[in-house]
Design a protein around this motif. Structure first.
Motif, PDB file in Angstrom:
ATOM      1  N   ASP A  34     -83.612  53.672 -54.651  1.00  0.00           N
ATOM      2  CA  ASP A  34     -84.387  53.619 -55.884  1.00  0.00           C
ATOM      3  C   ASP A  34     -84.032  54.849 -56.717  1.00  0.00           C
ATOM      4  OD1 ASP A  34     -86.166  53.227 -57.901  1.00  0.00           O
ATOM      5  OD2 ASP A  34     -87.970  53.454 -56.675  1.00  0.00           O
ATOM      6  N   LEU A  35     -83.627  54.631 -57.958  1.00  0.00           N
ATOM      7  CA  LEU A  35     -83.185  55.719 -58.826  1.00  0.00           C
ATOM      8  C   LEU A  35     -84.183  56.004 -59.937  1.00  0.00           C
ATOM      9  CD1 LEU A  35     -79.441  54.631 -58.975  1.00  0.00           C
ATOM     10  CD2 LEU A  35     -80.346  56.627 -57.780  1.00  0.00           C
ATOM     11  N   SER A  36     -85.446  55.658 -59.714  1.00  0.00           N
ATOM     12  CA  SER A  36     -86.486  55.885 -60.720  1.00  0.00           C
ATOM     13  C   SER A  36     -86.547  57.356 -61.127  1.00  0.00           C
ATOM     14  CB  SER A  36     -87.849  55.463 -60.163  1.00  0.00           C
ATOM     15  OG  SER A  36     -87.857  54.101 -59.815  1.00  0.00           O
ATOM     16  N   GLY A  37     -86.566  57.582 -62.438  1.00  0.00           N
ATOM     17  CA  GLY A  37     -86.711  58.928 -62.960  1.00  0.00           C
ATOM     18  C   GLY A  37     -85.486  59.803 -62.839  1.00  0.00           C
ATOM     19  N   LYS A  38     -84.374  59.241 -62.399  1.00  0.00           N
ATOM     20  CA  LYS A  38     -83.164  60.044 -62.194  1.00  0.00           C
ATOM     21  C   LYS A  38     -82.135  59.793 -63.290  1.00  0.00           C
ATOM     22  CE  LYS A  38     -83.760  60.379 -57.199  1.00  0.00           C
ATOM     23  NZ  LYS A  38     -83.145  60.167 -55.861  1.00  0.00           N
ATOM     24  N   THR A  39     -81.128  60.664 -63.335  1.00  0.00           N
ATOM     25  CA  THR A  39     -80.015  60.521 -64.281  1.00  0.00           C
ATOM     26  C   THR A  39     -78.727  60.351 -63.489  1.00  0.00           C
ATOM     27  OG1 THR A  39     -81.073  61.854 -65.992  1.00  0.00           O
ATOM     28  CG2 THR A  39     -78.678  61.633 -66.107  1.00  0.00           C
ATOM     29  N   SER A  64     -77.719  50.995 -66.552  1.00  0.00           N
ATOM     30  CA  SER A  64     -79.063  51.564 -66.566  1.00  0.00           C
ATOM     31  C   SER A  64     -80.111  50.470 -66.413  1.00  0.00           C
ATOM     32  CB  SER A  64     -79.284  52.341 -67.859  1.00  0.00           C
ATOM     33  OG  SER A  64     -80.613  52.834 -67.937  1.00  0.00           O
ATOM     34  N   GLU A  65     -79.914  49.358 -67.089  1.00  0.00           N
ATOM     35  CA  GLU A  65     -80.846  48.240 -66.991  1.00  0.00           C
ATOM     36  C   GLU A  65     -80.832  47.603 -65.604  1.00  0.00           C
ATOM     37  OE1 GLU A  65     -80.042  45.333 -69.959  1.00  0.00           O
ATOM     38  OE2 GLU A  65     -80.182  46.744 -71.627  1.00  0.00           O
ATOM     39  N   ALA A  66     -79.655  47.549 -64.987  1.00  0.00           N
ATOM     40  CA  ALA A  66     -79.498  46.781 -63.752  1.00  0.00           C
ATOM     41  C   ALA A  66     -79.811  47.574 -62.492  1.00  0.00           C
ATOM     42  CB  ALA A  66     -78.071  46.230 -63.671  1.00  0.00           C
ATOM     43  N   LEU A  67     -79.693  48.904 -62.527  1.00  0.00           N
ATOM     44  CA  LEU A  67     -79.963  49.702 -61.337  1.00  0.00           C
ATOM     45  C   LEU A  67     -81.463  49.766 -61.060  1.00  0.00           C
ATOM     46  CD1 LEU A  67     -77.506  52.710 -61.781  1.00  0.00           C
ATOM     47  CD2 LEU A  67     -77.500  51.085 -59.861  1.00  0.00           C
ATOM     48  N   PRO A  68     -81.866  49.782 -59.785  1.00  0.00           N
ATOM     49  CA  PRO A  68     -83.277  49.909 -59.458  1.00  0.00           C
ATOM     50  C   PRO A  68     -83.857  51.215 -59.987  1.00  0.00           C
ATOM     51  CG  PRO A  68     -81.928  49.652 -57.468  1.00  0.00           C
ATOM     52  CD  PRO A  68     -81.000  49.660 -58.614  1.00  0.00           C
ATOM     53  N   GLY A  69     -84.991  51.120 -60.665  1.00  0.00           N
ATOM     54  CA  GLY A  69     -85.609  52.301 -61.246  1.00  0.00           C
ATOM     55  C   GLY A  69     -85.129  52.603 -62.642  1.00  0.00           C
ATOM     56  N   ASN A  70     -84.156  51.858 -63.142  1.00  0.00           N
ATOM     57  CA  ASN A  70     -83.631  52.028 -64.508  1.00  0.00           C
ATOM     58  C   ASN A  70     -83.349  53.486 -64.863  1.00  0.00           C
ATOM     59  OD1 ASN A  70     -86.064  49.624 -65.075  1.00  0.00           O
ATOM     60  ND2 ASN A  70     -83.900  49.147 -65.204  1.00  0.00           N
ATOM     61  N   PRO A  71     -82.474  54.148 -64.095  1.00  0.00           N
ATOM     62  CA  PRO A  71     -82.146  55.545 -64.413  1.00  0.00           C
ATOM     63  C   PRO A  71     -81.372  55.639 -65.728  1.00  0.00           C
ATOM     64  CG  PRO A  71     -80.562  54.677 -62.851  1.00  0.00           C
ATOM     65  CD  PRO A  71     -81.629  53.621 -63.010  1.00  0.00           C
ATOM     66  N   THR A  72     -81.364  56.812 -66.317  1.00  0.00           N
ATOM     67  CA  THR A  72     -80.504  57.080 -67.459  1.00  0.00           C
ATOM     68  C   THR A  72     -79.078  57.239 -66.941  1.00  0.00           C
ATOM     69  OG1 THR A  72     -82.295  58.210 -68.618  1.00  0.00           O
ATOM     70  CG2 THR A  72     -80.031  58.666 -69.355  1.00  0.00           C
ATOM     71  N   VAL A  73     -78.122  56.558 -67.563  1.00  0.00           N
ATOM     72  CA  VAL A  73     -76.716  56.672 -67.169  1.00  0.00           C
ATOM     73  C   VAL A  73     -75.982  57.406 -68.281  1.00  0.00           C
ATOM     74  CG1 VAL A  73     -74.593  55.448 -66.536  1.00  0.00           C
ATOM     75  CG2 VAL A  73     -76.817  54.559 -65.791  1.00  0.00           C
ATOM     76  N   VAL A  74     -75.449  58.570 -67.961  1.00  0.00           N
ATOM     77  CA  VAL A  74     -74.786  59.428 -68.941  1.00  0.00           C
ATOM     78  C   VAL A  74     -73.296  59.502 -68.606  1.00  0.00           C
ATOM     79  CG1 VAL A  74     -74.641  61.750 -69.905  1.00  0.00           C
ATOM     80  CG2 VAL A  74     -76.869  60.796 -69.276  1.00  0.00           C
ATOM     81  N   VAL A  75     -72.448  59.217 -69.582  1.00  0.00           N
ATOM     82  CA  VAL A  75     -71.002  59.321 -69.397  1.00  0.00           C
ATOM     83  C   VAL A  75     -70.573  60.748 -69.743  1.00  0.00           C
ATOM     84  CG1 VAL A  75     -68.736  58.432 -70.059  1.00  0.00           C
ATOM     85  CG2 VAL A  75     -70.704  56.882 -69.958  1.00  0.00           C
ATOM     86  N   LYS A  76     -69.903  61.401 -68.802  1.00  0.00           N
ATOM     87  CA  LYS A  76     -69.425  62.765 -69.009  1.00  0.00           C
ATOM     88  C   LYS A  76     -67.910  62.782 -68.905  1.00  0.00           C
ATOM     89  CE  LYS A  76     -71.824  66.227 -67.677  1.00  0.00           C
ATOM     90  NZ  LYS A  76     -72.488  67.288 -66.890  1.00  0.00           N
ATOM     91  N   PHE A  77     -67.267  63.523 -69.789  1.00  0.00           N
ATOM     92  CA  PHE A  77     -65.807  63.543 -69.863  1.00  0.00           C
ATOM     93  C   PHE A  77     -65.270  64.851 -69.286  1.00  0.00           C
ATOM     94  CE2 PHE A  77     -67.428  60.811 -73.196  1.00  0.00           C
ATOM     95  CZ  PHE A  77     -66.755  59.634 -72.915  1.00  0.00           C
ATOM     96  N   MET A  78     -64.237  64.703 -68.444  1.00  0.00           N
ATOM     97  CA  MET A  78     -63.612  65.852 -67.797  1.00  0.00           C
ATOM     98  C   MET A  78     -62.095  65.707 -67.902  1.00  0.00           C
ATOM     99  SD  MET A  78     -64.248  67.261 -63.895  1.00  0.00           S
ATOM    100  CE  MET A  78     -66.029  67.275 -64.107  1.00  0.00           C
TER     101      MET A  78
END
Length: 370
Positions: A34-39, A64-78
């Motif tokens: 469960d990824l509730s409240g996570k990023t 973000s919509e499909a993962l359990p808990g609807n975490p924020t999904v942030v794309v980071k570039f490296m």
């Protein structure tokens, strides 16, 4: 009722309900996280201007919509070192430290240095856990004045021209276009060191380069407007594979000739022999499973199940074919055993093809991988 006519609101509701149901059952049964409240941080080892960025930015809100808990999904570039910088960094990350909140997006430009034994590679694909594999294609294009020198599919009229190409490096995915253009007899001088294919497109737009290629997602978004404005003309696609492994027209660009067709029409270019076999082997390794999503080494089975089912829920959306077609093109999006099989195909090429490309890189560009 025809499911293709299901409204976007209903489709999103169905996905949210399925994700909520999965979160409840998976965590209760010990088969998910469960990824509730996570990023969730999705690391892309390129700049924000290329096809990998467009691919990840397309998937991020859906994930973000499909993962359990609807975490924020942030794309980071490296970006850096043709993606090996980011891949080496990901290799050092431990799953237990991220608790399922770190994923990595690779590309063919990450796969090729691995295949070729590039000494800068300190990552091992077999340590990672694949949860999605995305096929794609690629399109080469020219300015209108040079495109006009082609005679139908015959590229012989371009053989006396001097071309400049913005490249991430000859050991990256760029070896597919560089080898193809050489087979056609074109004099293409690469300018190495750009951080993403989008930077190559910008060079073309500024007149600093006069030949370029983009993967399908970047071509659809970044180059199609140039074609519509009359400042770029498609030359050819790399093509796609049919069920028997033959190169056929790319389903996203069915009216565009493939490199194989152009090669067959151009004097001096052969679609058999050592050079062709090497080109095709690296095309297969670089495009049918061109982009992949991984969890780091040590990922739990629960985490792998969670992400796999989330991507499966995305693919099951009633509107997925419509929204993905215009952004990613018409290519397979693979999970589970299909993704694992795609990873194997993408990270294994015949030794003969490796030997040819290694010799070609040294002779043509002075790149020694020993």
């Amino acid at each position: 009722m025809n499911v293709l006519r299901t409204t976007r609101r209903v489709a999103m509701g169905l996905v949210a309900a399925a994700a909520a149901s999965f979160a409840t059952s998976a965590t209760a049964g010990g088969h998910g996280i469960d990824l509730s409240g996570k990023t969730v941080e999705w690391v892309i080892p390129f700049s924000e201007t290329g096809g990998s960025a467009k691919w990840a930015n397309f998937y991020a809100p859906l994930l973000s919509e499909a993962l359990p808990g609807n975490p924020t999904v942030v794309v980071k570039f490296m970006p850096g070192a043709g993606s090996t910088k980011g891949a080496n960094w990901f290799q050092e990350q431990k799953f237990e430290d991220s608790e399922g909140t770190l994923i990595f997006g690779s590309s063919g430009s990450t796969q090729f240095p691995y295949l070729l034994g590039d000494p800068r590679v300190r990552y091992e694909y077999n340590d990672w856990n694949v949860v999605l594999a995305s096929g794609t294609g690629g399109v080469a294009y020219l300015p209108p004045d040079l495109a006009g020198k082609m005679d139908g599919l015959d590229a012989s009229g371009l053989q006396g021209e001097d071309f400049i190409y913005g490249s991430q490096g000859a050991t990256r995915l760029d070896l597919v276009p560089l080898l193809a253009w050489e087979m056609l007899g074109l004099q293409v001088e690469p300018v190495f060191g750009i951080k993403g294919r989008g930077d190559g497109r910008l060079m073309f737009e500024r007149g600093e380069a006069n030949i370029d290629y983009q993967t399908s997602s970047s071509y659809l978004k970044g180059v199609t407007p140039l074609v519509e404005a009359g400042t770029a003309v498609p030359m050819m696609s790399w093509g796609a594979l049919d069920a028997d492994g033959n190169i056929v027209r790319d389903p996203t660009f069915p009216d565009m000739p493939t490199f194989k067709e152009v090669c067959e029409a151009t004097e001096g270019c052969e679609t058999s022999g050592e050079k062709w076999d090497a080109w095709k082997a690296f095309f297969v390794a670089g495009f049918p499973a061109q982009k992949m999503v991984f969890l780091p080494a040590g990922a739990s089975n629960d985490a792998v199940v969670t992400y796999t089912q989330a991507f499966e829920a995305i693919k099951a959306r009633a509107d997925f074919a419509e929204i993905s077609g215009g952004r990613l093109g018409e290519y397979p999006q693979m999970t589970g055993e299909e993704a694992t099989g795609a990873l194997q195909s993408a990270t294994n090429v015949p030794q003969g093809a490796k030997d040819f490309v290694t010799g070609w890189l040294k002779d043509r560009y002075g790149v020694s991988l020993n």
